[in-house]
Design an enzyme around this catalytic site. Structure first.
Site, PDB file in Angstrom:
ATOM      1  N   HIS A  77     -11.289   0.510  -9.594  1.00 17.86           N
ATOM      2  CA  HIS A  77     -12.449   1.417  -9.720  1.00 17.86           C
ATOM      3  C   HIS A  77     -12.165   2.812  -9.141  1.00 17.86           C
ATOM      4  CE1 HIS A  77     -14.936   0.683  -5.753  1.00 17.86           C
ATOM      5  NE2 HIS A  77     -13.649   0.783  -5.506  1.00 17.86           N
ATOM      6  N   ASP A 117       0.847  -1.190   0.000  1.00 18.13           N
ATOM      7  CA  ASP A 117       0.000   0.000   0.000  1.00 18.13           C
ATOM      8  C   ASP A 117       0.884   1.242   0.000  1.00 18.13           C
ATOM      9  OD1 ASP A 117      -3.242   0.160   0.411  1.00 18.13           O
ATOM     10  OD2 ASP A 117      -2.245   2.025   0.913  1.00 18.13           O
TER      11      ASP A 117
END
Ligand SMILES: C[S@@+](CC[C@H](N)C(=O)[O-])C[C@H]1O[C@@H](n2cnc3c(N)ncnc32)[C@H](O)[C@@H]1O
Length: 431
Positions: free
Chosen positions: A327, A280
Protein backbone atom coordinates in the site's frame (compact mmCIF):
# COMPACT_ATOMS: atom_id res chain seq x y z
CA UNK A 1 -30.22 9.39 8.87
CA UNK A 2 -31.45 8.57 12.37
CA UNK A 3 -33.44 11.26 14.20
CA UNK A 4 -32.04 12.93 17.31
CA UNK A 5 -34.56 10.99 19.43
CA UNK A 6 -33.56 7.65 17.87
CA UNK A 7 -29.92 8.46 18.40
CA UNK A 8 -30.33 9.55 22.00
CA UNK A 9 -32.49 6.50 22.82
CA UNK A 10 -29.86 4.17 21.38
CA UNK A 11 -27.11 6.06 23.22
CA UNK A 12 -29.02 5.64 26.50
CA UNK A 13 -29.55 1.91 25.93
CA UNK A 14 -25.94 1.24 25.04
CA UNK A 15 -24.60 3.46 27.83
CA UNK A 16 -26.69 1.51 30.35
CA UNK A 17 -25.26 -1.75 28.98
CA UNK A 18 -21.72 -0.45 29.24
CA UNK A 19 -22.26 1.05 32.68
CA UNK A 20 -23.68 -2.24 34.01
CA UNK A 21 -20.72 -4.16 32.59
CA UNK A 22 -18.19 -1.78 34.18
CA UNK A 23 -20.01 -1.92 37.52
CA UNK A 24 -20.40 -5.70 37.58
CA UNK A 25 -16.76 -6.24 36.64
CA UNK A 26 -15.49 -3.64 39.06
CA UNK A 27 -13.80 -1.75 36.21
CA UNK A 28 -12.91 1.96 36.27
CA UNK A 29 -15.36 4.40 34.70
CA UNK A 30 -14.42 6.59 31.73
CA UNK A 31 -12.23 9.49 32.81
CA UNK A 32 -9.28 11.67 31.90
CA UNK A 33 -8.16 11.84 35.52
CA UNK A 34 -4.59 10.91 36.03
CA UNK A 35 -5.57 7.53 37.51
CA UNK A 36 -7.66 6.54 34.46
CA UNK A 37 -6.54 3.42 32.55
CA UNK A 38 -5.05 3.89 29.06
CA UNK A 39 -7.87 1.95 27.42
CA UNK A 40 -11.39 2.01 28.77
CA UNK A 41 -11.96 -1.65 27.99
CA UNK A 42 -9.22 -4.23 27.45
CA UNK A 43 -9.94 -5.45 23.87
CA UNK A 44 -8.77 -9.01 24.44
CA UNK A 45 -11.03 -9.80 27.42
CA UNK A 46 -14.11 -7.66 26.78
CA UNK A 47 -17.15 -9.44 25.28
CA UNK A 48 -17.80 -8.38 21.66
CA UNK A 49 -21.29 -7.03 22.49
CA UNK A 50 -19.78 -4.60 25.04
CA UNK A 51 -17.08 -3.47 22.59
CA UNK A 52 -19.77 -3.00 19.99
CA UNK A 53 -22.02 -1.02 22.41
CA UNK A 54 -19.11 1.31 23.16
CA UNK A 55 -18.40 1.79 19.45
CA UNK A 56 -22.08 2.47 18.77
CA UNK A 57 -22.14 5.13 21.52
CA UNK A 58 -19.09 6.79 19.96
CA UNK A 59 -20.69 6.79 16.50
CA UNK A 60 -24.10 7.93 17.73
CA UNK A 61 -22.81 10.71 20.01
CA UNK A 62 -20.74 12.04 17.13
CA UNK A 63 -23.75 11.92 14.78
CA UNK A 64 -25.96 13.61 17.39
CA UNK A 65 -23.31 16.25 18.04
CA UNK A 66 -23.05 17.08 14.33
CA UNK A 67 -26.81 17.18 13.84
CA UNK A 68 -27.18 19.59 16.72
CA UNK A 69 -24.42 21.83 15.39
CA UNK A 70 -26.08 22.07 12.00
CA UNK A 71 -24.18 22.56 8.74
CA UNK A 72 -22.74 26.02 9.38
CA UNK A 73 -21.40 25.42 12.89
CA UNK A 74 -20.31 21.91 11.93
CA UNK A 75 -18.11 23.29 9.16
CA UNK A 76 -16.77 26.10 11.29
CA UNK A 77 -15.85 23.77 14.15
CA UNK A 78 -14.47 20.89 12.07
CA UNK A 79 -11.82 22.56 9.95
CA UNK A 80 -9.56 23.98 12.59
CA UNK A 81 -5.92 24.10 11.52
CA UNK A 82 -5.08 25.43 14.96
CA UNK A 83 -6.03 22.07 16.42
CA UNK A 84 -2.52 20.66 15.84
CA UNK A 85 -0.54 23.54 17.31
CA UNK A 86 -0.75 22.65 21.01
CA UNK A 87 0.17 18.94 20.60
CA UNK A 88 2.99 20.02 18.29
CA UNK A 89 4.44 22.37 20.89
CA UNK A 90 3.87 19.96 23.77
CA UNK A 91 5.73 17.12 22.01
CA UNK A 92 8.39 19.28 20.34
CA UNK A 93 9.42 20.80 23.70
CA UNK A 94 8.89 17.51 25.53
CA UNK A 95 6.77 19.37 28.09
CA UNK A 96 5.19 16.20 29.46
CA UNK A 97 8.65 15.15 30.63
CA UNK A 98 9.43 18.46 32.30
CA UNK A 99 7.77 17.64 35.64
CA UNK A 100 6.92 14.33 37.30
CA UNK A 101 3.51 12.74 36.90
CA UNK A 102 1.56 13.40 40.11
CA UNK A 103 3.27 16.74 40.81
CA UNK A 104 2.40 20.22 39.57
CA UNK A 105 4.14 22.99 37.66
CA UNK A 106 3.62 26.57 36.52
CA UNK A 107 3.42 28.36 33.18
CA UNK A 108 6.73 30.09 33.93
CA UNK A 109 8.51 26.76 34.55
CA UNK A 110 7.04 25.26 31.37
CA UNK A 111 8.00 28.38 29.39
CA UNK A 112 11.55 28.20 30.69
CA UNK A 113 11.73 24.51 29.74
CA UNK A 114 10.45 25.23 26.23
CA UNK A 115 12.50 28.36 25.73
CA UNK A 116 9.51 30.40 24.56
CA UNK A 117 7.68 33.31 26.14
CA UNK A 118 5.32 32.64 29.02
CA UNK A 119 2.61 34.49 27.10
CA UNK A 120 2.78 32.04 24.17
CA UNK A 121 3.27 29.03 26.38
CA UNK A 122 0.13 29.86 28.36
CA UNK A 123 -1.96 30.17 25.19
CA UNK A 124 -0.66 26.83 23.88
CA UNK A 125 -1.27 24.94 27.12
CA UNK A 126 -4.76 26.34 27.63
CA UNK A 127 -5.65 25.29 24.09
CA UNK A 128 -4.17 21.80 24.72
CA UNK A 129 -6.27 21.44 27.87
CA UNK A 130 -9.59 22.43 26.37
CA UNK A 131 -9.13 20.89 22.92
CA UNK A 132 -7.26 17.67 23.69
CA UNK A 133 -7.27 16.97 27.44
CA UNK A 134 -3.53 17.59 27.35
CA UNK A 135 -2.67 18.65 30.95
CA UNK A 136 -5.21 20.14 33.38
CA UNK A 137 -5.36 23.44 35.26
CA UNK A 138 -7.14 22.66 38.54
CA UNK A 139 -6.41 26.20 39.87
CA UNK A 140 -5.48 29.21 37.73
CA UNK A 141 -1.78 28.99 36.91
CA UNK A 142 -1.30 25.49 38.35
CA UNK A 143 -0.65 22.80 35.74
CA UNK A 144 -0.90 19.08 36.42
CA UNK A 145 -0.84 16.01 34.23
CA UNK A 146 -4.05 14.54 32.84
CA UNK A 147 -4.43 10.87 31.86
CA UNK A 148 -3.43 11.91 28.32
CA UNK A 149 -0.18 13.67 29.26
CA UNK A 150 0.62 10.90 31.75
CA UNK A 151 0.34 8.46 28.86
CA UNK A 152 2.59 10.63 26.69
CA UNK A 153 5.10 10.91 29.52
CA UNK A 154 5.20 7.19 30.17
CA UNK A 155 4.88 5.81 26.65
CA UNK A 156 7.59 6.93 24.26
CA UNK A 157 5.79 5.16 21.37
CA UNK A 158 2.69 7.34 21.60
CA UNK A 159 4.84 10.43 22.19
CA UNK A 160 6.69 9.66 18.96
CA UNK A 161 3.39 9.14 17.18
CA UNK A 162 2.02 12.57 18.19
CA UNK A 163 5.34 14.20 17.36
CA UNK A 164 5.36 12.54 13.95
CA UNK A 165 1.70 13.46 13.29
CA UNK A 166 2.16 17.11 14.20
CA UNK A 167 5.50 17.57 12.46
CA UNK A 168 5.82 15.32 9.40
CA UNK A 169 2.33 14.15 8.57
CA UNK A 170 0.66 17.51 9.06
CA UNK A 171 2.90 19.42 6.66
CA UNK A 172 2.91 16.58 4.10
CA UNK A 173 -0.91 16.54 4.16
CA UNK A 174 -0.97 20.28 3.60
CA UNK A 175 1.13 19.90 0.43
CA UNK A 176 -0.70 16.83 -0.94
CA UNK A 177 -3.40 18.70 -2.84
CA UNK A 178 -0.77 20.80 -4.59
CA UNK A 179 1.13 17.59 -5.46
CA UNK A 180 -2.08 16.14 -6.98
CA UNK A 181 -2.51 19.31 -9.01
CA UNK A 182 1.10 19.39 -10.20
CA UNK A 183 1.37 15.68 -11.08
CA UNK A 184 -2.01 14.39 -12.28
CA UNK A 185 -1.97 10.66 -13.02
CA UNK A 186 1.55 10.17 -11.71
CA UNK A 187 2.46 6.96 -9.88
CA UNK A 188 5.88 8.28 -8.89
CA UNK A 189 6.42 8.10 -5.12
CA UNK A 190 8.30 11.40 -5.12
CA UNK A 191 5.30 13.25 -6.59
CA UNK A 192 3.74 13.31 -3.13
CA UNK A 193 2.81 15.90 -0.54
CA UNK A 194 5.66 14.56 1.58
CA UNK A 195 8.26 15.18 -1.13
CA UNK A 196 6.84 18.59 -1.96
CA UNK A 197 6.82 19.58 1.72
CA UNK A 198 10.42 18.49 2.11
CA UNK A 199 11.52 19.98 -1.22
CA UNK A 200 13.12 16.71 -2.22
CA UNK A 201 13.14 14.66 -5.42
CA UNK A 202 13.27 11.50 -3.32
CA UNK A 203 10.35 9.39 -2.12
CA UNK A 204 9.64 9.38 1.62
CA UNK A 205 11.62 6.18 2.16
CA UNK A 206 14.49 7.44 -0.02
CA UNK A 207 14.49 10.75 1.85
CA UNK A 208 14.57 9.13 5.28
CA UNK A 209 17.50 6.93 4.21
CA UNK A 210 19.55 9.94 3.10
CA UNK A 211 22.52 10.84 5.33
CA UNK A 212 21.57 13.70 7.64
CA UNK A 213 18.03 12.40 8.19
CA UNK A 214 18.94 9.71 10.72
CA UNK A 215 16.92 11.26 13.54
CA UNK A 216 13.79 11.52 11.38
CA UNK A 217 14.24 7.97 10.13
CA UNK A 218 14.60 6.78 13.69
CA UNK A 219 11.41 8.55 14.71
CA UNK A 220 9.54 7.15 11.71
CA UNK A 221 10.78 3.62 12.48
CA UNK A 222 9.66 4.00 16.11
CA UNK A 223 6.25 5.21 14.96
CA UNK A 224 5.93 2.18 12.66
CA UNK A 225 6.86 -0.08 15.55
CA UNK A 226 4.32 1.61 17.80
CA UNK A 227 1.56 1.33 15.18
CA UNK A 228 2.40 -2.32 14.54
CA UNK A 229 1.92 -3.07 18.23
CA UNK A 230 -1.58 -1.58 18.48
CA UNK A 231 -4.10 -4.28 19.43
CA UNK A 232 -6.02 -3.99 16.12
CA UNK A 233 -2.81 -4.37 14.10
CA UNK A 234 -0.64 -6.37 16.56
CA UNK A 235 1.94 -8.87 15.26
CA UNK A 236 0.24 -11.65 17.25
CA UNK A 237 -2.73 -11.46 14.88
CA UNK A 238 -0.54 -12.92 12.13
CA UNK A 239 -0.36 -16.22 14.04
CA UNK A 240 -3.90 -17.29 13.07
CA UNK A 241 -3.97 -15.45 9.79
CA UNK A 242 -2.40 -18.13 7.62
CA UNK A 243 -1.74 -21.88 7.74
CA UNK A 244 1.83 -21.51 9.04
CA UNK A 245 1.48 -24.92 10.71
CA UNK A 246 1.00 -26.47 7.29
CA UNK A 247 4.49 -25.38 6.18
CA UNK A 248 7.12 -28.11 6.32
CA UNK A 249 9.89 -28.61 8.89
CA UNK A 250 12.65 -26.16 7.97
CA UNK A 251 10.15 -24.13 5.91
CA UNK A 252 11.32 -20.63 5.09
CA UNK A 253 9.43 -17.35 5.32
CA UNK A 254 10.86 -14.14 3.91
CA UNK A 255 9.42 -11.04 5.57
CA UNK A 256 9.89 -8.51 2.77
CA UNK A 257 10.08 -4.90 4.01
CA UNK A 258 9.73 -6.39 7.48
CA UNK A 259 11.23 -3.45 9.38
CA UNK A 260 12.11 -4.55 12.93
CA UNK A 261 10.75 -8.04 12.27
CA UNK A 262 8.07 -7.94 14.97
CA UNK A 263 5.76 -10.22 12.98
CA UNK A 264 8.50 -12.74 12.17
CA UNK A 265 9.60 -12.80 15.80
CA UNK A 266 6.03 -13.49 16.90
CA UNK A 267 5.58 -16.22 14.28
CA UNK A 268 8.91 -17.82 15.14
CA UNK A 269 7.82 -18.16 18.76
CA UNK A 270 4.67 -19.99 17.67
CA UNK A 271 5.99 -22.13 14.82
CA UNK A 272 9.25 -23.70 15.85
CA UNK A 273 9.61 -25.60 12.54
CA UNK A 274 10.01 -22.37 10.56
CA UNK A 275 12.94 -20.12 9.67
CA UNK A 276 12.57 -16.43 8.89
CA UNK A 277 14.53 -13.85 6.95
CA UNK A 278 13.51 -10.25 7.63
CA UNK A 279 14.52 -7.85 4.88
CA UNK A 280 14.50 -4.09 4.95
CA UNK A 281 16.10 -1.27 3.04
CA UNK A 282 17.79 0.61 5.77
CA UNK A 283 21.01 -0.68 7.30
CA UNK A 284 20.46 1.09 10.64
CA UNK A 285 16.90 -0.27 11.06
CA UNK A 286 18.10 -3.78 10.24
CA UNK A 287 21.16 -3.67 12.51
CA UNK A 288 19.16 -2.09 15.33
CA UNK A 289 16.53 -4.82 15.13
CA UNK A 290 19.19 -7.54 14.98
CA UNK A 291 20.78 -6.30 18.19
CA UNK A 292 17.46 -6.54 20.06
CA UNK A 293 16.51 -10.09 19.03
CA UNK A 294 15.05 -12.32 21.76
CA UNK A 295 17.63 -15.01 22.59
CA UNK A 296 15.21 -17.95 22.14
CA UNK A 297 14.54 -17.31 18.44
CA UNK A 298 17.84 -15.71 17.40
CA UNK A 299 18.87 -18.81 15.43
CA UNK A 300 15.69 -18.88 13.34
CA UNK A 301 15.13 -15.18 12.60
CA UNK A 302 17.83 -13.60 10.45
CA UNK A 303 17.97 -10.04 9.14
CA UNK A 304 19.17 -8.84 5.77
CA UNK A 305 19.52 -5.45 4.10
CA UNK A 306 17.65 -5.79 0.82
CA UNK A 307 16.04 -3.34 -1.56
CA UNK A 308 12.83 -4.95 -2.84
CA UNK A 309 13.23 -3.14 -6.15
CA UNK A 310 16.13 -5.49 -6.85
CA UNK A 311 16.07 -9.25 -7.42
CA UNK A 312 15.06 -11.34 -4.42
CA UNK A 313 18.24 -13.01 -3.10
CA UNK A 314 16.54 -15.66 -0.93
CA UNK A 315 15.63 -18.48 -3.29
CA UNK A 316 12.99 -21.14 -2.87
CA UNK A 317 11.27 -19.90 0.31
CA UNK A 318 7.79 -21.24 1.05
CA UNK A 319 6.30 -17.84 1.78
CA UNK A 320 7.22 -14.30 0.80
CA UNK A 321 5.30 -12.17 3.27
CA UNK A 322 4.51 -8.50 2.62
CA UNK A 323 2.85 -6.72 5.47
CA UNK A 324 1.82 -3.08 5.00
CA UNK A 325 4.28 -2.83 2.14
CA UNK A 326 2.32 -2.78 -1.13
CA UNK A 327 0.00 0.00 0.00
CA UNK A 328 3.05 2.28 0.15
CA UNK A 329 3.50 1.96 -3.61
CA UNK A 330 1.49 2.85 -6.70
CA UNK A 331 0.47 0.01 -9.03
CA UNK A 332 3.49 0.31 -11.30
CA UNK A 333 5.87 0.08 -8.33
CA UNK A 334 3.87 -2.66 -6.57
CA UNK A 335 4.08 -4.76 -9.75
CA UNK A 336 7.85 -4.22 -9.78
CA UNK A 337 8.08 -5.40 -6.17
CA UNK A 338 6.14 -8.56 -7.06
CA UNK A 339 8.19 -9.18 -10.23
CA UNK A 340 11.40 -8.92 -8.23
CA UNK A 341 10.19 -11.78 -6.06
CA UNK A 342 9.81 -14.10 -9.04
CA UNK A 343 13.51 -15.11 -9.31
CA UNK A 344 13.18 -16.41 -5.73
CA UNK A 345 10.02 -18.45 -6.25
CA UNK A 346 9.80 -22.22 -6.50
CA UNK A 347 6.68 -23.98 -7.72
CA UNK A 348 4.13 -23.67 -4.90
CA UNK A 349 5.81 -20.70 -3.18
CA UNK A 350 3.19 -18.35 -1.81
CA UNK A 351 3.13 -14.60 -1.76
CA UNK A 352 1.15 -13.60 1.32
CA UNK A 353 0.10 -9.99 1.37
CA UNK A 354 -1.09 -8.64 4.72
CA UNK A 355 -2.52 -5.22 4.09
CA UNK A 356 -5.47 -2.87 4.30
CA UNK A 357 -8.31 -3.67 1.90
CA UNK A 358 -10.90 -1.08 0.92
CA UNK A 359 -14.48 -2.33 1.08
CA UNK A 360 -17.25 -1.53 -1.39
CA UNK A 361 -19.04 1.74 -0.71
CA UNK A 362 -22.01 1.15 1.58
CA UNK A 363 -20.63 -2.06 3.10
CA UNK A 364 -18.60 -0.63 5.98
CA UNK A 365 -19.78 -1.75 9.41
CA UNK A 366 -20.14 1.84 10.56
CA UNK A 367 -18.94 5.35 9.91
CA UNK A 368 -15.83 5.07 12.08
CA UNK A 369 -14.72 1.93 10.21
CA UNK A 370 -15.12 3.76 6.91
CA UNK A 371 -13.39 6.86 8.23
CA UNK A 372 -10.41 4.79 9.38
CA UNK A 373 -10.16 3.27 5.88
CA UNK A 374 -10.41 6.66 4.15
CA UNK A 375 -7.72 8.10 6.45
CA UNK A 376 -5.43 5.13 5.83
CA UNK A 377 -5.94 5.41 2.08
CA UNK A 378 -5.25 9.15 1.93
CA UNK A 379 -2.25 8.78 4.25
CA UNK A 380 -0.58 6.61 1.61
CA UNK A 381 -1.43 9.22 -1.03
CA UNK A 382 0.06 12.00 1.09
CA UNK A 383 3.25 10.18 2.01
CA UNK A 384 4.09 8.05 -1.03
CA UNK A 385 1.62 9.01 -3.78
CA UNK A 386 0.17 5.49 -3.48
CA UNK A 387 -3.03 4.34 -1.73
CA UNK A 388 -4.99 1.41 -0.37
CA UNK A 389 -6.63 -1.11 -2.69
CA UNK A 390 -9.74 -3.19 -3.14
CA UNK A 391 -9.44 -6.96 -3.51
CA UNK A 392 -9.90 -6.72 -7.27
CA UNK A 393 -6.93 -4.31 -7.44
CA UNK A 394 -4.70 -6.88 -5.73
CA UNK A 395 -5.80 -9.56 -8.18
CA UNK A 396 -4.87 -7.23 -11.05
CA UNK A 397 -1.45 -6.64 -9.50
CA UNK A 398 -0.73 -10.39 -9.44
CA UNK A 399 -1.95 -10.75 -13.03
CA UNK A 400 0.18 -7.84 -14.18
CA UNK A 401 3.26 -9.20 -12.40
CA UNK A 402 3.15 -12.59 -14.17
CA UNK A 403 0.43 -14.89 -15.52
CA UNK A 404 1.95 -17.81 -13.57
CA UNK A 405 1.31 -15.99 -10.30
CA UNK A 406 -2.19 -17.18 -9.39
CA UNK A 407 -4.45 -15.43 -6.96
CA UNK A 408 -5.77 -17.97 -4.41
CA UNK A 409 -7.77 -16.27 -1.68
CA UNK A 410 -8.44 -13.15 0.34
CA UNK A 411 -9.92 -12.97 3.83
CA UNK A 412 -10.03 -10.51 6.71
CA UNK A 413 -7.32 -11.26 9.22
CA UNK A 414 -8.95 -12.90 12.27
CA UNK A 415 -9.07 -10.47 15.21
CA UNK A 416 -8.28 -7.44 13.06
CA UNK A 417 -10.90 -5.03 11.84
CA UNK A 418 -8.39 -3.53 9.44
CA UNK A 419 -5.99 -5.89 7.76
CA UNK A 420 -6.59 -8.69 5.27
CA UNK A 421 -4.62 -11.67 4.07
CA UNK A 422 -4.36 -12.03 0.31
CA UNK A 423 -2.60 -15.09 -1.09
CA UNK A 424 -1.13 -15.82 -4.50
CA UNK A 425 0.80 -18.92 -5.52
CA UNK A 426 3.56 -19.46 -8.06
CA UNK A 427 2.39 -22.06 -10.57
CA UNK A 428 5.39 -21.76 -12.85
CA UNK A 429 8.47 -23.92 -12.61
CA UNK A 430 11.18 -23.29 -10.01
CA UNK A 431 12.89 -20.04 -10.94
C1 LIG B 1 4.86 0.48 6.48
S1 LIG B 1 6.35 -0.28 6.84
C2 LIG B 1 5.86 -1.93 7.20
C3 LIG B 1 6.87 -2.67 8.03
C4 LIG B 1 6.51 -4.09 8.43
N1 LIG B 1 6.23 -4.94 7.32
C5 LIG B 1 5.37 -4.08 9.44
O1 LIG B 1 4.24 -4.48 9.10
O2 LIG B 1 5.58 -3.67 10.57
C6 LIG B 1 7.12 -0.44 5.24
C7 LIG B 1 8.55 -0.94 5.32
O3 LIG B 1 9.08 -1.02 3.98
C8 LIG B 1 10.46 -0.68 4.06
N2 LIG B 1 10.94 -0.30 2.73
C9 LIG B 1 10.68 0.83 2.04
N3 LIG B 1 11.29 0.82 0.83
C10 LIG B 1 11.96 -0.35 0.77
C11 LIG B 1 12.76 -0.97 -0.22
N4 LIG B 1 13.01 -0.35 -1.39
N5 LIG B 1 13.26 -2.19 0.03
C12 LIG B 1 13.01 -2.81 1.21
N6 LIG B 1 12.26 -2.28 2.19
C13 LIG B 1 11.74 -1.07 1.98
C14 LIG B 1 10.49 0.45 5.05
O4 LIG B 1 11.78 0.67 5.56
C15 LIG B 1 9.49 -0.03 6.11
O5 LIG B 1 10.11 -0.76 7.11
Amino acid sequence: MASIIDLSTRIATNTTLLNTYLTEHNLPFPSFDISAPIDLLPPSTTPPEILSARQQIINDTSALHNLLLGPREHIMSTYQPISMISPKAITQFRLVHSFPVGSETSFSALAAHAGISQKHLTKLIRHGIVAHNLFAEPKPGVIVHSAATKLLAENEGIHNWVEYATHEHWIASYHAVEAMRQYPGSGEPNNSGFSLANQTDKSMFGFYSTPGNEKRLERFAKVMRFITRRPELGPELAVDAFDWKGLPEGGKVVDVGGSHGLVSIELSKNFSQLEFVVQDLDESVVRGAESKMPEEVKDRVKFMVHDFFTEQPVKGADVYFLRAVLHNWSDEYAVRILRNLIPGLKRGSKIVVNDVVLADVGTYKDKSAELWARVSDLTQVVLQNSGDREIGDYIKLFEAADERLKYKEAKPMPGSTRLWIIVAEWEGTDS
